[in-house]
Design a protein around this motif. Sequence first.
Motif, PDB file in Angstrom:
ATOM      1  N   MET A 179     -42.309 115.402  -2.421  1.00  0.00           N
ATOM      2  CA  MET A 179     -42.111 114.954  -1.042  1.00  0.00           C
ATOM      3  C   MET A 179     -40.818 115.558  -0.489  1.00  0.00           C
ATOM      4  SD  MET A 179     -41.746 111.057   0.438  1.00  0.00           S
ATOM      5  CE  MET A 179     -43.392 110.646  -0.153  1.00  0.00           C
ATOM      6  N   SER A 180     -40.885 116.196   0.685  1.00  0.00           N
ATOM      7  CA  SER A 180     -39.716 116.822   1.276  1.00  0.00           C
ATOM      8  C   SER A 180     -38.888 115.785   2.037  1.00  0.00           C
ATOM      9  CB  SER A 180     -40.139 117.942   2.237  1.00  0.00           C
ATOM     10  OG  SER A 180     -40.939 117.435   3.281  1.00  0.00           O
ATOM     11  N   VAL A 181     -37.586 115.971   2.011  1.00  0.00           N
ATOM     12  CA  VAL A 181     -36.672 115.092   2.734  1.00  0.00           C
ATOM     13  C   VAL A 181     -36.521 115.610   4.159  1.00  0.00           C
ATOM     14  CG1 VAL A 181     -34.321 114.198   2.854  1.00  0.00           C
ATOM     15  CG2 VAL A 181     -35.435 114.492   0.636  1.00  0.00           C
ATOM     16  N   VAL A 182     -36.807 114.760   5.137  1.00  0.00           N
ATOM     17  CA  VAL A 182     -36.723 115.178   6.534  1.00  0.00           C
ATOM     18  C   VAL A 182     -35.544 114.534   7.256  1.00  0.00           C
ATOM     19  CG1 VAL A 182     -39.189 115.645   6.725  1.00  0.00           C
ATOM     20  CG2 VAL A 182     -38.324 113.363   7.249  1.00  0.00           C
ATOM     21  N   PHE A 183     -34.919 113.544   6.640  1.00  0.00           N
ATOM     22  CA  PHE A 183     -33.786 112.864   7.267  1.00  0.00           C
ATOM     23  C   PHE A 183     -32.856 112.382   6.172  1.00  0.00           C
ATOM     24  CE2 PHE A 183     -31.663 109.289   9.502  1.00  0.00           C
ATOM     25  CZ  PHE A 183     -31.240 109.978  10.643  1.00  0.00           C
ATOM     26  N   ASP A 184     -31.619 112.822   6.217  1.00  0.00           N
ATOM     27  CA  ASP A 184     -30.679 112.484   5.154  1.00  0.00           C
ATOM     28  C   ASP A 184     -29.278 112.348   5.739  1.00  0.00           C
ATOM     29  OD1 ASP A 184     -29.821 111.930   2.625  1.00  0.00           O
ATOM     30  OD2 ASP A 184     -29.927 113.986   1.876  1.00  0.00           O
ATOM     31  N   ARG A 185     -28.359 111.821   4.949  1.00  0.00           N
ATOM     32  CA  ARG A 185     -26.982 111.723   5.378  1.00  0.00           C
ATOM     33  C   ARG A 185     -26.362 113.109   5.472  1.00  0.00           C
ATOM     34  NH1 ARG A 185     -22.559 112.144   2.507  1.00  0.00           N
ATOM     35  NH2 ARG A 185     -23.737 111.939   0.569  1.00  0.00           N
ATOM     36  N   PRO A 186     -25.695 113.421   6.583  1.00  0.00           N
ATOM     37  CA  PRO A 186     -25.006 114.713   6.671  1.00  0.00           C
ATOM     38  C   PRO A 186     -23.955 114.834   5.568  1.00  0.00           C
ATOM     39  CG  PRO A 186     -25.095 113.638   8.819  1.00  0.00           C
ATOM     40  CD  PRO A 186     -25.547 112.626   7.816  1.00  0.00           C
ATOM     41  N   LYS A 187     -23.765 116.035   5.057  1.00  0.00           N
ATOM     42  CA  LYS A 187     -22.781 116.246   3.996  1.00  0.00           C
ATOM     43  C   LYS A 187     -21.361 115.941   4.479  1.00  0.00           C
ATOM     44  CE  LYS A 187     -25.527 119.736   1.581  1.00  0.00           C
ATOM     45  NZ  LYS A 187     -25.591 121.158   1.153  1.00  0.00           N
ATOM     46  N   ALA A 188     -21.124 116.120   5.775  1.00  0.00           N
ATOM     47  CA  ALA A 188     -19.788 115.888   6.330  1.00  0.00           C
ATOM     48  C   ALA A 188     -19.506 114.413   6.596  1.00  0.00           C
ATOM     49  CB  ALA A 188     -19.605 116.690   7.616  1.00  0.00           C
ATOM     50  N   LEU A 189     -20.499 113.550   6.349  1.00  0.00           N
ATOM     51  CA  LEU A 189     -20.332 112.112   6.558  1.00  0.00           C
ATOM     52  C   LEU A 189     -20.183 111.431   5.208  1.00  0.00           C
ATOM     53  CD1 LEU A 189     -20.400 110.098   8.995  1.00  0.00           C
ATOM     54  CD2 LEU A 189     -22.794 109.682   8.411  1.00  0.00           C
ATOM     55  N   SER A 190     -19.116 110.693   5.024  1.00  0.00           N
ATOM     56  CA  SER A 190     -18.836 110.070   3.728  1.00  0.00           C
ATOM     57  C   SER A 190     -19.875 108.998   3.395  1.00  0.00           C
ATOM     58  CB  SER A 190     -17.442 109.436   3.733  1.00  0.00           C
ATOM     59  OG  SER A 190     -16.449 110.400   4.015  1.00  0.00           O
ATOM     60  N   PRO A 191     -20.265 108.875   2.122  1.00  0.00           N
ATOM     61  CA  PRO A 191     -21.258 107.878   1.711  1.00  0.00           C
ATOM     62  C   PRO A 191     -20.635 106.502   1.520  1.00  0.00           C
ATOM     63  CG  PRO A 191     -20.613 109.177  -0.177  1.00  0.00           C
ATOM     64  CD  PRO A 191     -19.872 109.756   1.002  1.00  0.00           C
ATOM     65  N   VAL A 192     -20.137 105.923   2.603  1.00  0.00           N
ATOM     66  CA  VAL A 192     -19.468 104.624   2.547  1.00  0.00           C
ATOM     67  C   VAL A 192     -20.013 103.719   3.649  1.00  0.00           C
ATOM     68  CG1 VAL A 192     -17.345 105.594   1.576  1.00  0.00           C
ATOM     69  CG2 VAL A 192     -17.592 105.388   4.059  1.00  0.00           C
ATOM     70  N   THR A 193     -19.747 102.429   3.512  1.00  0.00           N
ATOM     71  CA  THR A 193     -20.109 101.471   4.551  1.00  0.00           C
ATOM     72  C   THR A 193     -18.989 101.411   5.579  1.00  0.00           C
ATOM     73  OG1 THR A 193     -21.368 100.148   2.969  1.00  0.00           O
ATOM     74  CG2 THR A 193     -20.716  99.069   5.020  1.00  0.00           C
ATOM     75  N   THR A 194     -19.344 101.517   6.854  1.00  0.00           N
ATOM     76  CA  THR A 194     -18.321 101.474   7.899  1.00  0.00           C
ATOM     77  C   THR A 194     -17.968 100.030   8.235  1.00  0.00           C
ATOM     78  OG1 THR A 194     -19.858 101.443   9.777  1.00  0.00           O
ATOM     79  CG2 THR A 194     -19.260 103.605   8.880  1.00  0.00           C
ATOM     80  N   HIS A 195     -16.863  99.864   8.944  1.00  0.00           N
ATOM     81  CA  HIS A 195     -16.374  98.525   9.286  1.00  0.00           C
ATOM     82  C   HIS A 195     -16.831  98.071  10.668  1.00  0.00           C
ATOM     83  CE1 HIS A 195     -13.559 100.996  11.581  1.00  0.00           C
ATOM     84  NE2 HIS A 195     -13.216  99.917  12.253  1.00  0.00           N
ATOM     85  N   TYR A 196     -17.629  98.876  11.359  1.00  0.00           N
ATOM     86  CA  TYR A 196     -17.959  98.591  12.756  1.00  0.00           C
ATOM     87  C   TYR A 196     -18.871  97.372  12.909  1.00  0.00           C
ATOM     88  CZ  TYR A 196     -15.993 103.225  13.382  1.00  0.00           C
ATOM     89  OH  TYR A 196     -15.157 104.308  13.367  1.00  0.00           O
ATOM     90  N   CYS A 197     -18.759  96.719  14.071  1.00  0.00           N
ATOM     91  CA  CYS A 197     -19.578  95.532  14.365  1.00  0.00           C
ATOM     92  C   CYS A 197     -21.052  95.906  14.469  1.00  0.00           C
ATOM     93  CB  CYS A 197     -19.138  94.906  15.690  1.00  0.00           C
ATOM     94  SG  CYS A 197     -17.438  94.316  15.742  1.00  0.00           S
ATOM     95  N   PRO A 198     -21.954  94.967  14.218  1.00  0.00           N
ATOM     96  CA  PRO A 198     -23.376  95.227  14.395  1.00  0.00           C
ATOM     97  C   PRO A 198     -23.672  95.645  15.843  1.00  0.00           C
ATOM     98  CG  PRO A 198     -23.050  93.192  13.166  1.00  0.00           C
ATOM     99  CD  PRO A 198     -21.699  93.610  13.658  1.00  0.00           C
ATOM    100  N   GLY A 199     -24.436  96.711  15.999  1.00  0.00           N
ATOM    101  CA  GLY A 199     -24.800  97.180  17.331  1.00  0.00           C
ATOM    102  C   GLY A 199     -23.832  98.167  17.934  1.00  0.00           C
ATOM    103  N   CYS A 200     -22.650  98.314  17.323  1.00  0.00           N
ATOM    104  CA  CYS A 200     -21.683  99.302  17.818  1.00  0.00           C
ATOM    105  C   CYS A 200     -22.237 100.697  17.564  1.00  0.00           C
ATOM    106  CB  CYS A 200     -20.358  99.124  17.095  1.00  0.00           C
ATOM    107  SG  CYS A 200     -19.155 100.422  17.448  1.00  0.00           S
ATOM    108  N   THR A 201     -22.059 101.601  18.524  1.00  0.00           N
ATOM    109  CA  THR A 201     -22.637 102.939  18.374  1.00  0.00           C
ATOM    110  C   THR A 201     -21.646 103.964  17.822  1.00  0.00           C
ATOM    111  OG1 THR A 201     -22.213 103.364  20.734  1.00  0.00           O
ATOM    112  CG2 THR A 201     -24.403 102.588  20.131  1.00  0.00           C
ATOM    113  N   HIS A 202     -20.470 103.520  17.374  1.00  0.00           N
ATOM    114  CA  HIS A 202     -19.550 104.452  16.730  1.00  0.00           C
ATOM    115  C   HIS A 202     -20.230 105.165  15.557  1.00  0.00           C
ATOM    116  CE1 HIS A 202     -15.618 104.386  18.554  1.00  0.00           C
ATOM    117  NE2 HIS A 202     -15.579 103.057  18.583  1.00  0.00           N
TER     118      HIS A 202
END
Length: 250
Positions: A1-24
């Motif tokens: 199965m090919s991957v069509v959507f993945d985390r960008p390499k330039a984006l760290s694999p961490v959970t952000t602190h932003y509020c639910p619904g925030c578009t940051h």
Amino acid sequence: MSVVFDRPKALSPVTTHYCPGCTHGIIHRLVAEVMDELDITGRTVGVAPVGCSVMAYNYFECDMTEAAHGRAPAQATGLKRANPDSIVFTYQGDGDLAAIGTAETVHAATRGENITIIFVNNAIYGMTGGQMAPTTLPNQVTQTTPYGRDVKTAGHPVRVCEMLSTLDGVAYAERVSMDTVPHINAAKKAIKKAFQYQLEGKGFTIVEVLSTCPTNWGLSPVKALGWLQENMIPHYPLGVYKDIGAEVQK
């Protein structure tokens, strides 16, 4: 199965602190996708501000620095001049950029500094509890304008793209939004063009992103998107305000 959507390499694999619904988080992803596609992560330096995105240095895989409140364009200027081959961007909110940082923003733009600014406009101070910002709309209720912003006493909102587009040093200024998938796709194209112009040495570029703040607006994430569409976009029309590339083609 090919991957069509993945985390960008330039984006760290961490959970952000932003509020639910925030578009940051969406905006972070777009910036990271652009870095991946242009293959510039290893030569990019981001400047994190004071504000909701104060910990952006945890979320990108490029080099990051932290600026004092409002001083990100000044710091970016020094980084770019010291390392001209680097790609330098700031990531700022409306309080950081359009209030305490107005002078740094305007003068970096008028000098034509070859940097890119990602300007997140949610019409309110988010991190500090929901006070009126320079971009707060007329009659908008905030912690410091409980009866709504009165332009007679508090002045009118600052339209950043319109203002900066009058300066000769600005190569590109566009306002985009995070409210719909087509608008998000358009935002990515704008961010990519801004970085591409920096790569080509064209000068100062800024992408203003209309964003939501469900927590301080007192709305659910879905209703916040509706409020953005009904109130912010009419006051802050989307579109390109300056593009020297398009002007040359004419």
